[in-house]
Scaffold this motif. Structure first.
Motif, PDB file in Angstrom:
ATOM      1  N   LEU A  24      14.941 -18.154 -29.007  1.00  0.00           N
ATOM      2  CA  LEU A  24      14.068 -17.036 -29.368  1.00  0.00           C
ATOM      3  C   LEU A  24      13.123 -16.704 -28.218  1.00  0.00           C
ATOM      4  O   LEU A  24      12.815 -15.537 -27.974  1.00  0.00           O
ATOM      5  CB  LEU A  24      13.304 -17.350 -30.653  1.00  0.00           C
ATOM      6  CG  LEU A  24      14.176 -17.486 -31.904  1.00  0.00           C
ATOM      7  CD1 LEU A  24      13.336 -17.931 -33.099  1.00  0.00           C
ATOM      8  CD2 LEU A  24      14.927 -16.208 -32.215  1.00  0.00           C
ATOM      9  N   GLY A  25      12.689 -17.723 -27.510  1.00  0.00           N
ATOM     10  CA  GLY A  25      11.844 -17.507 -26.343  1.00  0.00           C
ATOM     11  C   GLY A  25      12.557 -16.729 -25.249  1.00  0.00           C
ATOM     12  O   GLY A  25      11.936 -15.965 -24.506  1.00  0.00           O
ATOM     13  N   GLN A  26      13.854 -16.908 -25.167  1.00  0.00           N
ATOM     14  CA  GLN A  26      14.639 -16.185 -24.165  1.00  0.00           C
ATOM     15  C   GLN A  26      14.928 -14.753 -24.606  1.00  0.00           C
ATOM     16  O   GLN A  26      14.792 -13.819 -23.821  1.00  0.00           O
ATOM     17  CB  GLN A  26      15.957 -16.919 -23.901  1.00  0.00           C
ATOM     18  CG  GLN A  26      15.769 -18.267 -23.255  1.00  0.00           C
ATOM     19  CD  GLN A  26      17.034 -19.119 -23.274  1.00  0.00           C
ATOM     20  OE1 GLN A  26      17.973 -18.866 -24.037  1.00  0.00           O
ATOM     21  NE2 GLN A  26      17.060 -20.143 -22.436  1.00  0.00           N
ATOM     22  N   VAL A  27      15.290 -14.572 -25.871  1.00  0.00           N
ATOM     23  CA  VAL A  27      15.745 -13.256 -26.318  1.00  0.00           C
ATOM     24  C   VAL A  27      14.611 -12.248 -26.486  1.00  0.00           C
ATOM     25  O   VAL A  27      14.860 -11.035 -26.451  1.00  0.00           O
ATOM     26  CB  VAL A  27      16.596 -13.339 -27.606  1.00  0.00           C
ATOM     27  CG1 VAL A  27      17.763 -14.287 -27.406  1.00  0.00           C
ATOM     28  CG2 VAL A  27      15.773 -13.711 -28.817  1.00  0.00           C
ATOM     29  N   ALA A  38       3.796 -15.313 -24.439  1.00  0.00           N
ATOM     30  CA  ALA A  38       2.890 -14.869 -25.505  1.00  0.00           C
ATOM     31  C   ALA A  38       3.522 -14.975 -26.891  1.00  0.00           C
ATOM     32  O   ALA A  38       2.908 -14.603 -27.880  1.00  0.00           O
ATOM     33  CB  ALA A  38       2.461 -13.430 -25.253  1.00  0.00           C
ATOM     34  N   LEU A  39       4.739 -15.480 -26.970  1.00  0.00           N
ATOM     35  CA  LEU A  39       5.477 -15.553 -28.236  1.00  0.00           C
ATOM     36  C   LEU A  39       5.004 -16.719 -29.100  1.00  0.00           C
ATOM     37  O   LEU A  39       4.900 -17.849 -28.626  1.00  0.00           O
ATOM     38  CB  LEU A  39       6.976 -15.704 -27.960  1.00  0.00           C
ATOM     39  CG  LEU A  39       7.880 -15.892 -29.175  1.00  0.00           C
ATOM     40  CD1 LEU A  39       7.876 -14.651 -30.056  1.00  0.00           C
ATOM     41  CD2 LEU A  39       9.295 -16.234 -28.721  1.00  0.00           C
ATOM     42  N   MET A  40       4.758 -16.426 -30.373  1.00  0.00           N
ATOM     43  CA  MET A  40       4.519 -17.479 -31.364  1.00  0.00           C
ATOM     44  C   MET A  40       5.735 -17.493 -32.291  1.00  0.00           C
ATOM     45  O   MET A  40       6.227 -16.440 -32.695  1.00  0.00           O
ATOM     46  CB  MET A  40       3.251 -17.221 -32.171  1.00  0.00           C
ATOM     47  CG  MET A  40       2.948 -18.346 -33.164  1.00  0.00           C
ATOM     48  SD  MET A  40       1.405 -18.080 -34.076  1.00  0.00           S
ATOM     49  CE  MET A  40       0.219 -18.591 -32.832  1.00  0.00           C
ATOM     50  N   VAL A  41       6.225 -18.688 -32.598  1.00  0.00           N
ATOM     51  CA  VAL A  41       7.412 -18.864 -33.432  1.00  0.00           C
ATOM     52  C   VAL A  41       7.068 -19.817 -34.564  1.00  0.00           C
ATOM     53  O   VAL A  41       6.372 -20.817 -34.346  1.00  0.00           O
ATOM     54  CB  VAL A  41       8.583 -19.442 -32.590  1.00  0.00           C
ATOM     55  CG1 VAL A  41       9.797 -19.699 -33.451  1.00  0.00           C
ATOM     56  CG2 VAL A  41       8.926 -18.518 -31.436  1.00  0.00           C
ATOM     57  N   TYR A  61      16.047 -15.561 -43.396  1.00  0.00           N
ATOM     58  CA  TYR A  61      15.266 -14.325 -43.400  1.00  0.00           C
ATOM     59  C   TYR A  61      14.284 -14.445 -42.247  1.00  0.00           C
ATOM     60  O   TYR A  61      13.491 -15.383 -42.202  1.00  0.00           O
ATOM     61  CB  TYR A  61      14.530 -14.150 -44.726  1.00  0.00           C
ATOM     62  CG  TYR A  61      13.658 -12.926 -44.774  1.00  0.00           C
ATOM     63  CD1 TYR A  61      14.207 -11.663 -44.910  1.00  0.00           C
ATOM     64  CD2 TYR A  61      12.281 -13.037 -44.673  1.00  0.00           C
ATOM     65  CE1 TYR A  61      13.404 -10.539 -44.939  1.00  0.00           C
ATOM     66  CE2 TYR A  61      11.470 -11.918 -44.707  1.00  0.00           C
ATOM     67  CZ  TYR A  61      12.036 -10.672 -44.847  1.00  0.00           C
ATOM     68  OH  TYR A  61      11.235  -9.560 -44.883  1.00  0.00           O
ATOM     69  N   VAL A  62      14.373 -13.514 -41.315  1.00  0.00           N
ATOM     70  CA  VAL A  62      13.583 -13.583 -40.091  1.00  0.00           C
ATOM     71  C   VAL A  62      12.678 -12.359 -40.022  1.00  0.00           C
ATOM     72  O   VAL A  62      13.141 -11.231 -40.227  1.00  0.00           O
ATOM     73  CB  VAL A  62      14.504 -13.640 -38.849  1.00  0.00           C
ATOM     74  CG1 VAL A  62      13.693 -13.681 -37.565  1.00  0.00           C
ATOM     75  CG2 VAL A  62      15.448 -14.833 -38.940  1.00  0.00           C
ATOM     76  N   GLU A  63      11.401 -12.596 -39.733  1.00  0.00           N
ATOM     77  CA  GLU A  63      10.453 -11.507 -39.531  1.00  0.00           C
ATOM     78  C   GLU A  63      10.050 -11.494 -38.065  1.00  0.00           C
ATOM     79  O   GLU A  63       9.654 -12.527 -37.519  1.00  0.00           O
ATOM     80  CB  GLU A  63       9.223 -11.692 -40.408  1.00  0.00           C
ATOM     81  CG  GLU A  63       9.525 -11.568 -41.882  1.00  0.00           C
ATOM     82  CD  GLU A  63       8.316 -11.849 -42.742  1.00  0.00           C
ATOM     83  OE1 GLU A  63       8.039 -11.041 -43.634  1.00  0.00           O
ATOM     84  OE2 GLU A  63       7.662 -12.885 -42.507  1.00  0.00           O
ATOM     85  N   VAL A  64      10.162 -10.328 -37.451  1.00  0.00           N
ATOM     86  CA  VAL A  64       9.805 -10.148 -36.051  1.00  0.00           C
ATOM     87  C   VAL A  64       8.680  -9.123 -36.004  1.00  0.00           C
ATOM     88  O   VAL A  64       8.879  -7.964 -36.350  1.00  0.00           O
ATOM     89  CB  VAL A  64      11.011  -9.656 -35.217  1.00  0.00           C
ATOM     90  CG1 VAL A  64      10.615  -9.477 -33.761  1.00  0.00           C
ATOM     91  CG2 VAL A  64      12.186 -10.621 -35.360  1.00  0.00           C
ATOM     92  N   ALA A  65       7.507  -9.567 -35.608  1.00  0.00           N
ATOM     93  CA  ALA A  65       6.352  -8.685 -35.503  1.00  0.00           C
ATOM     94  C   ALA A  65       5.988  -8.548 -34.031  1.00  0.00           C
ATOM     95  O   ALA A  65       5.800  -9.548 -33.343  1.00  0.00           O
ATOM     96  CB  ALA A  65       5.178  -9.256 -36.298  1.00  0.00           C
TER      97      ALA A  65
END
Length: 121
Positions: A24-27, A38-41, A61-65
């Protein structure tokens, strides 16, 4: 200031959590100006999820804000890469994964309130 929250109906071993976090950090870089810096997961496993009335197969179920991306540039590739990551790491079939996108217009970080409208004036 992106945030990706994942809810899974399966147990998420730490080793796979770390693999998925890395992917997720890469994509997130598919979205211009966004990076892992700056990504929080977040992950919530063993969550009650049902699809088509059933919950016996792996589901997510994934939420991307994301802040400040109202034109959704890079979202198609981001969506494809998130789908691929969940399949590669956890074996979740693409039709067993829902992804919700949220456009953040204001955000609080490092004790500061940031509003996208302030950048537009």
């Amino acid at each position: 200031m992106p945030f990706i929250m994942s809810r899974l109906n399966i147990k998420l071993p730490k080793s796979k959590e770390l693999m998925l976090k890395k992917r997720l950090g890469q994509v997130i870089a598919n979205v211009p100006g966004k990076s892992e810096d700056a990504l929080m997961v977040g992950f919530q496993d063993n969550y009650s999820l049902y699809l088509r009335g059933k919950g016996d197969e792996p589901l997510a179920y994934v939420e991307v804000a994301i802040f400040g991306t109202e034109h959704h540039i890079g979202y198609q590739n981001l969506n494809a890469d998130i789908t691929r990551a969940f399949y590669d790491v956890l074996g979740i079939q693409p039709d067993h994964l829902y992804i919700k996108y949220e456009d953040i217009t204001s955000w609080g970080v490092q004790g500061q309130f940031i509003d996208r409208r302030d950048y537009m004036s």
